[in-house]
Scaffold this active site. Sequence first.
Site, PDB file in Angstrom:
ATOM      1  N   HIS A   6       4.756 -40.691   9.937  1.00 51.25           N
ATOM      2  CA  HIS A   6       4.224 -40.797  11.148  1.00 51.25           C
ATOM      3  C   HIS A   6       4.810 -39.664  12.440  1.00 51.25           C
ATOM      4  O   HIS A   6       4.008 -38.711  12.895  1.00 51.25           O
ATOM      5  CB  HIS A   6       4.532 -41.887  11.948  1.00 51.25           C
ATOM      6  CG  HIS A   6       3.931 -42.128  13.240  1.00 51.25           C
ATOM      7  ND1 HIS A   6       2.731 -43.040  13.617  1.00 51.25           N
ATOM      8  CD2 HIS A   6       4.400 -41.728  14.541  1.00 51.25           C
ATOM      9  CE1 HIS A   6       2.489 -43.032  14.815  1.00 51.25           C
ATOM     10  NE2 HIS A   6       3.450 -42.351  15.200  1.00 51.25           N
ATOM     11  N   GLU A   7       6.012 -39.451  12.591  1.00 51.46           N
ATOM     12  CA  GLU A   7       6.604 -38.607  13.479  1.00 51.46           C
ATOM     13  C   GLU A   7       6.285 -37.049  12.986  1.00 51.46           C
ATOM     14  O   GLU A   7       6.147 -36.115  13.590  1.00 51.46           O
ATOM     15  CB  GLU A   7       8.134 -38.788  13.442  1.00 51.46           C
ATOM     16  CG  GLU A   7       8.395 -39.979  14.250  1.00 51.46           C
ATOM     17  CD  GLU A   7       7.900 -40.219  15.655  1.00 51.46           C
ATOM     18  OE1 GLU A   7       7.615 -39.435  16.264  1.00 51.46           O
ATOM     19  OE2 GLU A   7       7.667 -41.393  15.917  1.00 51.46           O
ATOM     20  N   HIS A  37       3.064 -35.428  14.455  1.00 49.72           N
ATOM     21  CA  HIS A  37       3.395 -35.209  15.684  1.00 49.72           C
ATOM     22  C   HIS A  37       3.837 -33.512  15.615  1.00 49.72           C
ATOM     23  O   HIS A  37       3.424 -32.731  16.472  1.00 49.72           O
ATOM     24  CB  HIS A  37       4.435 -35.982  16.428  1.00 49.72           C
ATOM     25  CG  HIS A  37       3.765 -37.282  16.924  1.00 49.72           C
ATOM     26  ND1 HIS A  37       2.572 -37.384  17.674  1.00 49.72           N
ATOM     27  CD2 HIS A  37       4.378 -38.482  16.922  1.00 49.72           C
ATOM     28  CE1 HIS A  37       2.407 -38.685  17.905  1.00 49.72           C
ATOM     29  NE2 HIS A  37       3.332 -39.214  17.556  1.00 49.72           N
ATOM     30  N   HIS A  52       1.154 -31.176  14.708  1.00 46.30           N
ATOM     31  CA  HIS A  52       0.205 -31.147  15.713  1.00 46.30           C
ATOM     32  C   HIS A  52       0.841 -29.713  16.653  1.00 46.30           C
ATOM     33  O   HIS A  52       0.083 -29.123  17.266  1.00 46.30           O
ATOM     34  CB  HIS A  52       0.112 -32.420  16.364  1.00 46.30           C
ATOM     35  CG  HIS A  52      -1.041 -32.538  17.408  1.00 46.30           C
ATOM     36  ND1 HIS A  52      -1.433 -33.562  18.048  1.00 46.30           N
ATOM     37  CD2 HIS A  52      -2.125 -31.666  17.572  1.00 46.30           C
ATOM     38  CE1 HIS A  52      -2.297 -33.473  18.909  1.00 46.30           C
ATOM     39  NE2 HIS A  52      -2.971 -31.906  18.497  1.00 46.30           N
TER      40      HIS A  52
END
Length: 713
Positions: free
Chosen positions: A495-496, A499, A502
């Site tokens: 998940h992290e 980020h 991105h």
Amino acid sequence: MLCARRLGSLGAGVAALRPGRAGRCSHGARGRARGVSTSWSPVGAAFNVKPQGHRLDLFGERGGLFGVPELCAPEGFRIAQEEALRKTEQLVERVCSIPPGMQTVLIFDELSDALCRVADLADFVKIAHPEPSFRMAAEEACRSIGTMVEKLNTNVELYQSLQKLLADKKLVESLDAETRRVAELFMFDFEISGIHLDEEKRRRAVDLNVEILDLSSTFLMGANFPNKIEKRLLPEHISRSFARDGEHVVIDGLHAEAPDDLVREAAYKIFLYPNVGQLKCLEQLLSSRDLLAKLVGYSTFSHRALQGTIAQNPETVMQFLEKLSDKLSQRTIKDFEMMRGMKMKLNPQNSELMPWDPPYYSGVIRAERYNIEPSLYCPFFSLGACMEGLNILFNKLLGISLYAEQPAKGEVWSEDVRKLAVVHDSEGLLGYIYCDFFQRAGKPHQDCHFTIRGGRLKADGDYQLPVVVLMLSLPHSSRNSPTLLTPGMMENLFHEMGHAMHSMLGRTRYQHVTGTRCPTDFAEVPSILMEYFSSDYRVINQFARHYQTGQRLPRHMVSRLCESKKVCAAADMQLQVFYATLDQIYHGRHPLRKSTTDILKETQEQFYGLPYVPNTAWQLRFSHLVGYGAKYYSYLMSRAVASMVWKECFLQDPFNRAAGERYRREMLAHGGGKEPMLMVQGMLQKCPSIDDFVGALVSDLDLDFETFLMDSE
């Protein structure tokens, strides 16, 4: 003006961006934790051995944090902030003296970058650095930059320089779409501060902003503050489950996983017992937000907060939540019946399902039905293996490789922080990720992404490379094994890292919209999408190997793990709908027609289904009301978008390079420089409706019968 933020998982229940030095990539990390018989790639090996770098030396000479020369000592923050403030004054003078045009937006962005480069770095250091002197210096830098931001947001001459540009229709039409959007975002920042108002109202807006900051800080502290009760008021076997302070028992949370029903009940009733001061603080916070929104031209705070998001307005959010609630209704009832049956089986004397029960009994059902004891999975999820999995996935999807790089002395704040260079096959170095993954004393227990420096196109044509930190709370390796992750930790890592990618791939011209600097209901899409990859057997099979034997994680174990996540998942989602609805009502029309507690009771009965418990006030522990005010729905909306992207673009082949390149081109590359719905449309090649979003979320709850049959063979 300043748009610093950190990103973390929203999560359920009571509970989150911006100079590195280019060095040579270390392609040859070697070594192996004791007992490891598997050979790892360089990036895998780098995370499965203790770092061989410099120990932190408080007295010897060292370079600066993140390669910033000034930050070799705490005093460097003062130098950095003074330089930023000096540059800010020069840029303000310059932008106010030139004719309006594209150069206006470029200078505004340079101004934002000068402030963010100090403020965002300081925002991270003040909570994560182990040395108090660094934390205090960073805190002071945050205050100093914050004061400057307040001055800029009320600088009429600065505002008018941007207003002249946006008022000239011909000039606006001559700007490219990204520049136009960035100009409008800067104007929005000004207007929500009330700069377009007359002097008296402008002063009132400034006062309200200060008041809201103070109330937010007070509310956050109160939301996490423990409650005490005299231990004589609790049965001895109950009070033993909690910490003691003299003659009092200290309740610091809901103890939702405690197997004793009475312990959970006591924790729920005591921890959520209303505090008059906290109640008043919340009422004042909501009222002040409403007053500010109306002062700057919005009918509610929610209308102000949702401008520019996927949802655009509170009416769309409520339509989304109500439709989702209707679709979940029967599934939620079945989940509650299943939990009630388990409670009756384990505790026949007290079988009524209460709000403190679902986390525990859904866990019992999951364990009984699927045997997903984390210790069975951990040996297959060494940190090095998981990092290797991410490297393989990014390489196949996006042509990106992760390389462990040796940080210089003083570049990192703890000896166990790893530095990764992110390198593209043809484009070369894209940026740096600092991995602060391990537990240590005084470190916050939260999973977060921080931007330390945002990417942007500089005046000389070079690209300012993004630098980020990923913060996790993983256990250290032991003498006999590397760090082993539970399935939940592995999912959080993916998940992290979503980020982080991105941030690495948001190659915007302007740092004001770089990477994760985008609307909240879009910012979580890339990270949640990574959770789908982390649950797919074809992806897991690339890296999940036993740290001692090299054996691959059996497919039936992955199937059980994935299906177990769907147990009582409708009730979990329904709980999120309740929280998001409550958030919308609190930030809707004022004055509120009832007390915040009466609204909680009414909303809980309508949108959740389990009874409200008298003399409790869960909303006073709802800390996300501060950071996600009027935007708590974003978790559900982002998950809906991620689900659609997964099913339509990656489900058939999670390593589809064409889909990966499209994902980068349509969604990741723009950061916040393009309207979020346009990015979603570009990726899905259609404009999704509210019904599409709801359908995507509900279909995720269906059991995979092919997997189920395979598992039962």
